[in-house]
Design an enzyme around this catalytic site. Structure first.
Site, PDB file in Angstrom:
ATOM      1  N   GLY A  96      40.453  36.819 113.969  1.00  0.00           N
ATOM      2  CA  GLY A  96      41.075  37.808 113.108  1.00  0.00           C
ATOM      3  C   GLY A  96      41.683  38.896 113.964  1.00  0.00           C
ATOM      4  O   GLY A  96      41.218  39.152 115.090  1.00  0.00           O
ATOM      5  N   GLN A 107      45.216  46.980 115.829  1.00  0.00           N
ATOM      6  CA  GLN A 107      44.779  46.465 117.135  1.00  0.00           C
ATOM      7  C   GLN A 107      45.948  46.147 118.067  1.00  0.00           C
ATOM      8  O   GLN A 107      45.740  45.916 119.250  1.00  0.00           O
ATOM      9  CB  GLN A 107      43.908  45.216 116.952  1.00  0.00           C
ATOM     10  CG  GLN A 107      42.588  45.525 116.252  1.00  0.00           C
ATOM     11  CD  GLN A 107      41.718  44.289 116.159  1.00  0.00           C
ATOM     12  OE1 GLN A 107      41.854  43.513 115.220  1.00  0.00           O
ATOM     13  NE2 GLN A 107      40.850  44.103 117.138  1.00  0.00           N
ATOM     14  N   CYS A 120      34.293  42.205 118.628  1.00  0.00           N
ATOM     15  CA  CYS A 120      35.622  42.684 118.227  1.00  0.00           C
ATOM     16  C   CYS A 120      36.513  42.684 119.455  1.00  0.00           C
ATOM     17  O   CYS A 120      36.093  43.121 120.533  1.00  0.00           O
ATOM     18  CB  CYS A 120      35.504  44.096 117.654  1.00  0.00           C
ATOM     19  SG  CYS A 120      37.103  44.827 117.221  1.00  0.00           S
ATOM     20  N   LEU A 121      37.740  42.218 119.290  1.00  0.00           N
ATOM     21  CA  LEU A 121      38.680  42.158 120.415  1.00  0.00           C
ATOM     22  C   LEU A 121      39.018  43.557 120.928  1.00  0.00           C
ATOM     23  O   LEU A 121      39.495  43.689 122.057  1.00  0.00           O
ATOM     24  CB  LEU A 121      39.959  41.429 119.982  1.00  0.00           C
ATOM     25  CG  LEU A 121      39.764  39.979 119.521  1.00  0.00           C
ATOM     26  CD1 LEU A 121      41.083  39.404 119.011  1.00  0.00           C
ATOM     27  CD2 LEU A 121      39.193  39.122 120.643  1.00  0.00           C
ATOM     28  N   HIS A 153      35.322  42.364 108.345  1.00  0.00           N
ATOM     29  CA  HIS A 153      35.605  42.989 109.645  1.00  0.00           C
ATOM     30  C   HIS A 153      37.065  43.471 109.719  1.00  0.00           C
ATOM     31  O   HIS A 153      37.332  44.611 110.114  1.00  0.00           O
ATOM     32  CB  HIS A 153      35.297  41.966 110.746  1.00  0.00           C
ATOM     33  CG  HIS A 153      35.544  42.451 112.140  1.00  0.00           C
ATOM     34  ND1 HIS A 153      34.544  42.575 113.075  1.00  0.00           N
ATOM     35  CD2 HIS A 153      36.691  42.811 112.769  1.00  0.00           C
ATOM     36  CE1 HIS A 153      35.060  43.010 114.212  1.00  0.00           C
ATOM     37  NE2 HIS A 153      36.370  43.165 114.061  1.00  0.00           N
ATOM     38  N   GLU A 154      37.993  42.596 109.315  1.00  0.00           N
ATOM     39  CA  GLU A 154      39.418  42.955 109.427  1.00  0.00           C
ATOM     40  C   GLU A 154      39.804  44.031 108.422  1.00  0.00           C
ATOM     41  O   GLU A 154      40.601  44.924 108.729  1.00  0.00           O
ATOM     42  CB  GLU A 154      40.306  41.718 109.272  1.00  0.00           C
ATOM     43  CG  GLU A 154      40.044  40.615 110.297  1.00  0.00           C
ATOM     44  CD  GLU A 154      40.010  41.098 111.735  1.00  0.00           C
ATOM     45  OE1 GLU A 154      40.749  42.056 112.068  1.00  0.00           O
ATOM     46  OE2 GLU A 154      39.233  40.546 112.531  1.00  0.00           O
ATOM     47  N   HIS A 163      38.797  47.368 109.708  1.00  0.00           N
ATOM     48  CA  HIS A 163      39.751  47.895 110.703  1.00  0.00           C
ATOM     49  C   HIS A 163      40.832  48.743 110.033  1.00  0.00           C
ATOM     50  O   HIS A 163      41.279  49.742 110.589  1.00  0.00           O
ATOM     51  CB  HIS A 163      40.455  46.731 111.415  1.00  0.00           C
ATOM     52  CG  HIS A 163      39.802  46.298 112.689  1.00  0.00           C
ATOM     53  ND1 HIS A 163      39.630  47.144 113.761  1.00  0.00           N
ATOM     54  CD2 HIS A 163      39.325  45.089 113.082  1.00  0.00           C
ATOM     55  CE1 HIS A 163      39.049  46.477 114.762  1.00  0.00           C
ATOM     56  NE2 HIS A 163      38.844  45.226 114.370  1.00  0.00           N
TER      57      HIS A 163
HETATM   58 NI    NI Z   1      37.852  43.711 115.392  1.00  0.00          NI
END
Ligand code: NI
Length: 222
Positions: free
Chosen positions: A76, A81, A130-131, A172-173, A176
């Protein structure tokens, strides 16, 4: 369902924003943008609802977000991001049979202005990363099931119940897009480096074992 129109978004194109996003997309290397890391304000501001600000540029942004997610690799990616404060995210997971996290396949899709509400009162406490918090995982108790609402990239409404890992991904997304990172919801004492998660904890599929060894409680609810 998809609308037949090129865009189901009613709002006007925001010229300066569109130009800024186009300039950003022009910097992509092999179609991939750098992922913004925690500490950058764009990750902490609520994203603006998407109403059509990017016009015909939206498909190109979606392509770059998808390529960036694949390259990471991740399941995701939210627009903040890559530095864009609009309520857009992409998700995709091939899935994994027999995974205790219920990692059902989640086909690629674009989430526009997504929201979620819990379905049932079951909690799913698992490790998550998380990226934008590169290198770490921690335990987060998510809703096991959620009702996802929002729009797709053609502006058509979506409403769907998801469970297991796909439910976690959309939680999660969506978080964000409200300036919330998973660490805000995590048991901080469960923080594990990616290397240790693999080497010591088999990917963290048995949170109770990690909790006992590191001295934290597995929470019942998010
Ligand atoms: Ni994330």
């Amino acid at each position: 369902m998809r609308t037949g129109a090129a865009s189901g978004f009613a709002g006007p194109v925001d010229g300066p924003l569109r130009d800024a996003v186009e300039a950003l997309l022009d910097t992509a290397q092999d179609g991939v943008l750098p992922i913004v890391q925690s500490g950058h304000p764009v990750l902490r501001r609520p994203a603006a609802p998407y109403t059509g600000q990017l016009g015909d540029l939206l498909p190109r942004l979606v392509d770059v977000m998808r390529a960036t997610m694949h390259a990471a690799p991740g399941v995701g990616l939210a627009a903040p991001q890559v530095g864009i404060g609009l309520a857009l995210a992409v998700v995709e997971d091939a899935g994994h049979d027999g995974d205790p996290r219920e990692r059902h396949p989640l086909p690629f899709r674009v989430l526009v202005n997504p929201a979620y509400a819990p379905v049932g009162d079951r909690s799913a406490p698992f490790f998550e990363g998380c990226l934008s918090v590169d290198g770490w995982h921690a335990l987060v108790a998510r809703h096991h099931g959620v009702r996802l609402t929002g729009q797709d990239d053609a502006g058509a409404p979506i409403e769907e119940v998801l469970t297991g890992w796909p439910a976690r991904i959309v939680q999660h997304e969506t978080d964000h897009l409200h300036g919330v990172l998973y660490v805000d919801r995590a048991v901080l004492r469960s923080l594990v480096s990616n290397a240790n998660l693999a080497a010591l904890w088999g990917g963290g599929l048995e949170p109770g074992r990690v909790a006992e060894a590191l001295g934290f409680e597995v929470p019942a609810r998010a």
